[in-house]
Design an enzyme around this catalytic site. Structure first.
Site, PDB file in Angstrom:
ATOM      1  N   ARG A 134      89.719  42.808  18.398  1.00 53.41           N
ATOM      2  CA  ARG A 134      90.051  42.451  20.343  1.00 53.41           C
ATOM      3  C   ARG A 134      89.918  40.885  20.208  1.00 53.41           C
ATOM      4  O   ARG A 134      89.125  40.479  20.272  1.00 53.41           O
ATOM      5  CB  ARG A 134      89.157  42.920  21.131  1.00 53.41           C
ATOM      6  CG  ARG A 134      90.114  43.168  22.323  1.00 53.41           C
ATOM      7  CD  ARG A 134      89.625  43.976  23.582  1.00 53.41           C
ATOM      8  NE  ARG A 134      89.537  45.495  22.658  1.00 53.41           N
ATOM      9  CZ  ARG A 134      88.721  46.131  22.552  1.00 53.41           C
ATOM     10  NH1 ARG A 134      87.522  46.020  23.112  1.00 53.41           N
ATOM     11  NH2 ARG A 134      89.047  47.532  22.436  1.00 53.41           N
ATOM     12  N   CYS A 191      81.572  48.904  19.189  1.00 57.22           N
ATOM     13  CA  CYS A 191      82.467  48.084  20.048  1.00 57.22           C
ATOM     14  C   CYS A 191      81.435  46.065  20.105  1.00 57.22           C
ATOM     15  O   CYS A 191      80.545  46.860  20.811  1.00 57.22           O
ATOM     16  CB  CYS A 191      83.177  48.232  21.483  1.00 57.22           C
ATOM     17  SG  CYS A 191      83.941  45.972  22.300  1.00 57.22           S
ATOM     18  N   CYS A 198      77.827  34.071  31.924  1.00 63.40           N
ATOM     19  CA  CYS A 198      78.160  35.308  33.021  1.00 63.40           C
ATOM     20  C   CYS A 198      78.320  35.038  34.362  1.00 63.40           C
ATOM     21  O   CYS A 198      77.242  34.513  34.773  1.00 63.40           O
ATOM     22  CB  CYS A 198      77.219  36.487  32.544  1.00 63.40           C
ATOM     23  SG  CYS A 198      78.247  37.845  33.723  1.00 63.40           S
ATOM     24  N   CYS A 222      85.302  54.320  26.743  1.00 63.72           N
ATOM     25  CA  CYS A 222      83.946  53.308  26.241  1.00 63.72           C
ATOM     26  C   CYS A 222      83.412  52.789  27.588  1.00 63.72           C
ATOM     27  O   CYS A 222      83.661  53.169  28.903  1.00 63.72           O
ATOM     28  CB  CYS A 222      85.255  51.869  25.607  1.00 63.72           C
ATOM     29  SG  CYS A 222      83.578  50.414  25.664  1.00 63.72           S
ATOM     30  N   CYS A 269      72.468  35.611  31.548  1.00 67.26           N
ATOM     31  CA  CYS A 269      73.621  34.777  30.120  1.00 67.26           C
ATOM     32  C   CYS A 269      74.199  33.826  30.668  1.00 67.26           C
ATOM     33  O   CYS A 269      74.799  34.367  32.795  1.00 67.26           O
ATOM     34  CB  CYS A 269      74.552  36.807  30.016  1.00 67.26           C
ATOM     35  SG  CYS A 269      73.614  37.801  29.692  1.00 67.26           S
ATOM     36  N   CYS A 295      73.424  40.705  38.779  1.00 73.15           N
ATOM     37  CA  CYS A 295      72.643  41.448  37.633  1.00 73.15           C
ATOM     38  C   CYS A 295      71.951  41.233  37.146  1.00 73.15           C
ATOM     39  O   CYS A 295      71.608  39.227  37.187  1.00 73.15           O
ATOM     40  CB  CYS A 295      73.483  41.351  35.928  1.00 73.15           C
ATOM     41  SG  CYS A 295      72.984  41.836  34.652  1.00 73.15           S
ATOM     42  N   CYS A 347      87.760  51.427  29.529  1.00 76.31           N
ATOM     43  CA  CYS A 347      86.394  50.656  29.277  1.00 76.31           C
ATOM     44  C   CYS A 347      85.742  50.648  30.643  1.00 76.31           C
ATOM     45  O   CYS A 347      86.525  50.007  31.429  1.00 76.31           O
ATOM     46  CB  CYS A 347      86.820  49.491  28.853  1.00 76.31           C
ATOM     47  SG  CYS A 347      87.818  49.631  27.379  1.00 76.31           S
TER      48      CYS A 347
END
Ligand code: SAM
Ligand code: SF4
Length: 328
Positions: free
Chosen positions: A260, A188, A60, A128, A57, A53, A97
């Site tokens: 959640r 979400c 991550c 999702c 972050c 990616c 999702c």
């Protein structure tokens, strides 16, 4: 508790500071006003494009900026994704999702993503997607394809955000939430605890969520999974009761939202999860992998649900209750 979007940070900090038993009792009381406390909505989250990616972050393991050894995989074929969705439905998931390690969807594969939404919708599941930042046109196309939810987590407070991510801003996350909401897709959005943030930051995250023009329909509360090779691999674990307090405060200030209990459950005790459900958490991701990380297994969840007399949310009955309430 009436539905409010005009919360002040002090209101939220005052809730955090309440005696634990009072806070938990208040959260459970409000939870029961809007939900069946014996039901938990179950989703399944699949990584449809993994690793490499471009975002950085710090939590991550999919970021190309960190040396995590995660093998990268290109976007999955539609049929392979639908096969996984069928499997999830048989296992009791009501929502499927699909997550991609992107800064945002790419034009050359966007039709493939839309076909996944249409295909999963065709299986009778809620859909999702979590694909990074969206343009207005992309959000509208996803809505036309029938997308029910779009996940885009704010992750921490506006003040702390730059310490966690430097390749995008908190403001850009909010812009995508606007595009999602304006396209008529359910939002979400939640965050992660254990990033080194303070209670003030946890309150700041919840404040940002609960003062959106409309509360997110679902709010994932993740506990940081300290992924090897990421800058946060040795982060200090967030206190369990601070985590439970955050769930309780989220329930109180966003009374109609699905809260959640998201990442981190593989390392959470049954007791911690039970307290989170008591505090108003009423949704989980099921299955042993959560994108690329470990999650509680289906057997572990079955055993915990049996001990707590919890069952899967009956989506049709829930929607009928919602419809009846809206005309009342
Ligand atoms: N790339 C998209 C994005 O960031 O919006 C979607 C996928 S991203 C992996 C989904 C969410 O998983 C992140 O927003 C973050 O809240 C959560 N997450 C990622 N890594 C995590 C970790 N190590 N521990 C806990 N939650 C994590
Ligand atoms: Fe990329 Fe999402 Fe991971 Fe950030 S959280 S590095 S945007 S996959």
């Amino acid at each position: 508790m009436q539905y409010r979007t005009d919360w002040a940070k002090q209101d939220i900090l005052d809730l955090f500071q309440q005696p634990f038993m009072d806070l938990a009792f208040k959260a459970q009381t409000i939870h029961r006003q809007h939900f069946n406390p014996h039901e938990v909505q179950r989703s399944k989250l699949l990584s449809i494009k993994t690793g490499a990616c471009p975002e950085d972050c710090s939590y991550c393991n999919q970021s190309g900026h960190h040396n995590t050894g995660l093998p990268k995989e290109k976007l999955m074929e539609v049929e392979a994704v639908l096969a996984k969705a069928k499997e999830a439905k048989e296992q009791g998931a009501t929502r499927f999702c699909m997550g991609a390690a992107w800064r945002g969807p790419q034009a050359k594969t966007f039709d493939q993503v839309l076909a996944m939404v249409e295909g999963v919708k065709g299986l009778g599941m809620e859909t999702c997607m979590t694909l990074g930042m969206l343009t207005k046109e992309q959000a509208e196309s996803l809505a036309q394809a029938g997308l029910d939810y779009y996940n885009h987590n704010l992750d921490t407070s506006p003040e702390y955000y730059a310490k966690v991510v430097s390749t995008r801003t908190f403001e850009q996350r909010l812009e995508t939430l606007d595009e999602v909401r304006n396209a008529g897709i359910n939002v979400c959005s939640g965050g992660i605890l254990g990033l080194g943030e303070s209670r003030e930051d946890r309150a700041g995250l919840l404040l940002a969520l609960a003062t959106l023009p409309e509360h997110p329909q679902s709010v994932p509360i993740n506990m940081l999974i300290r992924a090897p090779g990421t800058p946060l691999e040795n982060a200090e674990a967030v206190d369990t009761f601070e985590f439970i307090r955050t769930v309780a405060v989220a329930r109180i200030i966003m009374p109609k939202t699905f809260v959640r209990l998201s990442a981190g459950r593989a390392e959470m005790s049954d007791e911690t999860q039970a307290w989170c459900f008591f505090a108003g958490a009423n949704s989980i991701h099921m299955g042993e992998t959560l994108l690329t990380m470990e999650n509680a297994t289906i057997d572990q969840d079955e055993s915990l649900f049996a001990k707590l007399d919890l069952k899967s949310l009956d989506l049709e009955k829930y929607k009928q209750r919602q419809a009846a309430e809206s005309v009342a």
